[in-house]
Design an enzyme around this catalytic site. Sequence first.
Site, PDB file in Angstrom:
ATOM      1  N   SER A 133     -39.606 -26.120  13.337  1.00  0.00           N
ATOM      2  CA  SER A 133     -40.105 -25.961  11.966  1.00  0.00           C
ATOM      3  C   SER A 133     -39.641 -27.085  11.055  1.00  0.00           C
ATOM      4  CB  SER A 133     -39.669 -24.605  11.407  1.00  0.00           C
ATOM      5  OG  SER A 133     -40.492 -23.591  11.896  1.00  0.00           O
ATOM      6  N   GLY A 155     -39.178 -28.997   7.883  1.00  0.00           N
ATOM      7  CA  GLY A 155     -39.126 -28.459   6.514  1.00  0.00           C
ATOM      8  C   GLY A 155     -38.197 -27.260   6.396  1.00  0.00           C
ATOM      9  N   GLU A 208     -48.781 -17.594   4.775  1.00  0.00           N
ATOM     10  CA  GLU A 208     -47.507 -17.252   5.421  1.00  0.00           C
ATOM     11  C   GLU A 208     -47.104 -15.804   5.164  1.00  0.00           C
ATOM     12  OE1 GLU A 208     -45.306 -19.649   7.216  1.00  0.00           O
ATOM     13  OE2 GLU A 208     -47.157 -20.807   7.338  1.00  0.00           O
ATOM     14  N   HIS A 255     -40.408 -21.217   2.183  1.00  0.00           N
ATOM     15  CA  HIS A 255     -41.120 -20.021   1.728  1.00  0.00           C
ATOM     16  C   HIS A 255     -40.513 -19.617   0.390  1.00  0.00           C
ATOM     17  CE1 HIS A 255     -41.912 -18.868   6.195  1.00  0.00           C
ATOM     18  NE2 HIS A 255     -43.043 -19.279   5.668  1.00  0.00           N
ATOM     19  N   CYS A 294     -36.377 -12.355   5.707  1.00  0.00           N
ATOM     20  CA  CYS A 294     -37.381 -12.847   6.676  1.00  0.00           C
ATOM     21  C   CYS A 294     -37.632 -11.822   7.761  1.00  0.00           C
ATOM     22  CB  CYS A 294     -36.893 -14.107   7.383  1.00  0.00           C
ATOM     23  SG  CYS A 294     -36.520 -15.470   6.313  1.00  0.00           S
TER      24      CYS A 294
END
Length: 448
Positions: A22, A24, A174, A250, A371
């Site tokens: 991932s 970022g 997302e 996010h 998450c």
Amino acid sequence: MPAVEMNFDGLVGPSHNYGGLSFGNVASQSNFQAVANPREAALQGLAKMKALMELGFQQGVLAPQLRPDVDVLRSLGFSGSDAQVIERAARDNAPLLAACSSASSMWTANAATVSPSTDTADGRVHFTAANLNCKFHRSIEHPTTSRILQAMFADERHFAHHPALPATAQFGDEGAANHTRLCKRYGDAGVEFFVYGRSALDARHPAPQRFPARQTQEASQAIARLHGLSEAGTVFAQQNPAVIDQGVFHNDVIAVGNGEVLFYHQQAFLDSERVLAELADKLARLGGSLQPICVPSDVLSVDDAVRSYLFNSQLLTRADGRMLLVVPEECRSNPQVWAYLQRLTGGDGPISEVRAFELKQSMRNGGGPACLRLRVVLNESELAALNPGVILTPALYQTLVDWVGRHYRDRLQERDLADPQLLVECRTALDELTQILTLGCVYSFQRT
Ligand code: SUG
């Protein structure tokens, strides 16, 4: 019985590993190729679920997905038996095998966006599976996510399921990680707050320079339409591109909301004043009163927020009406963050308690308490219509701990992904799990 918010935690799958997949997401990048412990990962997640269940919160379980995904590898040209597909992928393209082996479905905040029945035009709970199309390893989750959610929320009189949005950059979605709901009581109509990272079509919106913005304005708007949300009950805001460039991939890495409370970092949003005013106004029209808790940059830097994952916390309403903040252990080991939390919970504000949980296995891939869970607000009849097999009880907790003990390895690294036996182990485990959770045949290997 009043409506409740139920948290569905992703059970960590047996292929949990550190693939550095991932870009970022700072943690994912910096733990690339570390040795993972899938058993510990699953047990850490289960311990959090159990603790919250014991505190009286409604807790559910969301099943993991089968990895490695040999169907996807086949669609990319690897052929032969399952073992040959895995061996060939390992030999010719190890990063692709790692992507197809990720246990990333554990982060169920990204599984879907959910709107409670009080907010939707047809009075049903709406789910839109997230296409997660910014990252290949996550873009392969949504077909199975949809099947699992339908097996959990099957009754069409109460639940509406929408397939993922078109898998193009314009509709990058997302899920609930970029969606918060504010309300007076869970059973009241609320304000659904969509935070996007960029606009695909409107060039006036600044975009981050270093890291990708995963969620688009166009995707957020499409979900609000699909769910039949009213204009009076929705607010759209752009995430500050500067924080995306600092690792806030996010919105739930920089803000969390619950009830009338929005807990956020000063730099979280573009045009913060307008956003807060619109939230306050729309919530007031629905009978609520926004309680913003802003953490200023001079109290906590964005870097500290990303490292500690302070905002990737669960904000839960206790039976006495006050709130509990569930944070990762990393908040306790950061003296500045912990001191801030003592001040926050020591006052007479709405958040009066903090509990830290050890979730290191997931945290090393950028996944904190928030998450790991998907929130679903349910009224009494919707709760009665939920598949009871996925509701955590002391007995189910024990069954799942035993199941993990029988099926999970305690070490997994990149070279282990080449072992075709891992697929056999994962299939055996998940086949058994669907019986434990009474899900029926949700995996493609059970359907052919
Ligand atoms: O999409 N990490 C996940 C973490 C998701 C966190 N979710 C929320 N913030 N709601 C992601 O970046 C890393 C996998 C790896 O590198 O092996 C990963 O997919």
